[in-house]
Write a protein that holds these residues in place. Structure first.
Motif, short mmCIF file in Angstrom:
data_model
loop_
_atom_site.label_atom_id
_atom_site.label_comp_id
_atom_site.label_asym_id
_atom_site.label_seq_id
_atom_site.Cartn_x
_atom_site.Cartn_y
_atom_site.Cartn_z
N GLN A 139 -8.57 3.67 -13.20
CA GLN A 139 -8.85 2.11 -13.13
C GLN A 139 -7.74 1.52 -13.78
O GLN A 139 -7.29 0.27 -13.48
CB GLN A 139 -10.30 1.93 -13.61
N ARG A 140 -7.34 1.77 -14.92
CA ARG A 140 -6.48 1.17 -15.85
C ARG A 140 -5.02 1.40 -15.40
O ARG A 140 -4.22 0.32 -15.38
CB ARG A 140 -6.58 1.81 -17.26
N PHE A 141 -4.60 2.47 -14.74
CA PHE A 141 -3.30 2.77 -14.27
C PHE A 141 -2.73 2.74 -12.94
O PHE A 141 -1.84 2.42 -12.53
CB PHE A 141 -2.74 4.03 -15.24
N VAL A 142 -3.74 3.52 -12.12
CA VAL A 142 -3.51 3.54 -10.83
C VAL A 142 -3.74 2.27 -10.01
O VAL A 142 -3.01 1.77 -9.22
CB VAL A 142 -4.32 4.60 -10.13
N GLN A 143 -4.98 1.61 -9.96
CA GLN A 143 -5.29 0.66 -9.47
C GLN A 143 -4.49 -0.63 -9.69
O GLN A 143 -4.55 -1.58 -8.96
CB GLN A 143 -6.89 0.12 -9.65
N THR A 144 -3.78 -0.66 -11.05
CA THR A 144 -3.00 -1.88 -11.36
C THR A 144 -1.56 -1.60 -10.97
O THR A 144 -0.79 -2.61 -11.12
CB THR A 144 -3.17 -1.93 -12.94
N GLY A 145 -1.35 -0.44 -10.45
CA GLY A 145 0.01 -0.02 -10.02
C GLY A 145 1.04 0.56 -10.94
O GLY A 145 2.21 0.52 -10.65
N PHE A 146 0.37 0.82 -12.19
CA PHE A 146 1.35 1.05 -13.26
C PHE A 146 2.01 2.76 -12.91
O PHE A 146 2.87 2.98 -13.26
CB PHE A 146 0.66 1.04 -14.63
N VAL A 147 0.92 3.47 -12.38
CA VAL A 147 1.34 4.67 -11.79
C VAL A 147 0.91 4.63 -10.35
O VAL A 147 0.16 4.05 -9.94
CB VAL A 147 0.85 6.11 -12.62
N THR A 148 1.50 5.62 -9.64
CA THR A 148 1.23 5.86 -8.12
C THR A 148 0.02 6.51 -7.90
O THR A 148 -0.61 7.11 -8.92
CB THR A 148 2.17 6.61 -7.48
#
Length: 114
Positions: free
Chosen positions: A50-59
């Motif tokens: 939720q924090r990193f993938v959905q926001t595009g910070f990691v693939t």
């Protein structure tokens, strides 16, 4: 307990836990302390996604691989399945790439340093 020692199951578990603790650290750095201390592995994976993938910070690939390695760890540790050397090598590759992506986020984020 490494792949070089012939312990594919152990290597798979260590690769997963490297991802797990990198995800936990990233959540803490992001100020998501409560999410970082999720009561279950699936809760931590969901919070990371939720924090990193959905926001595009990691693939999305990193998110999928995190979940895949969690499943492999469960198979190896609790169901007694034997993980192949190839699957363990893939787990190590996934963990290496995942940790690199988390590290890259820490460098790119506002206030981040190398």
């Amino acid at each position: 307990m490494t792949l070089q020692d012939g312990d594919a199951n152990g290597a798979c578990g260590l690769a997963y836990y490297a991802m797990f603790y990198a995800a936990r650290a990233a959540l803490i750095v992001a100020g998501e302390h409560r999410a970082a201390m999720a009561k279950t592995h699936s809760g931590l994976i969901a919070a990371f996604n939720q924090r990193f993938v959905q926001t595009g910070f990691v693939t999305a690939e990193h998110g999928r691989n995190f979940a895949l390695e969690s499943s492999r760890r469960l198979l190896a540790a609790y169901q007694g399945d034997v993980i192949s050397d190839e699957a363990a090598a893939e787990a190590i590759d996934h963990a290496t790439a995942f940790i690199a992506a988390v590290r890259e986020w820490t460098v790119r984020r506002p206030g981040g340093e190398a």
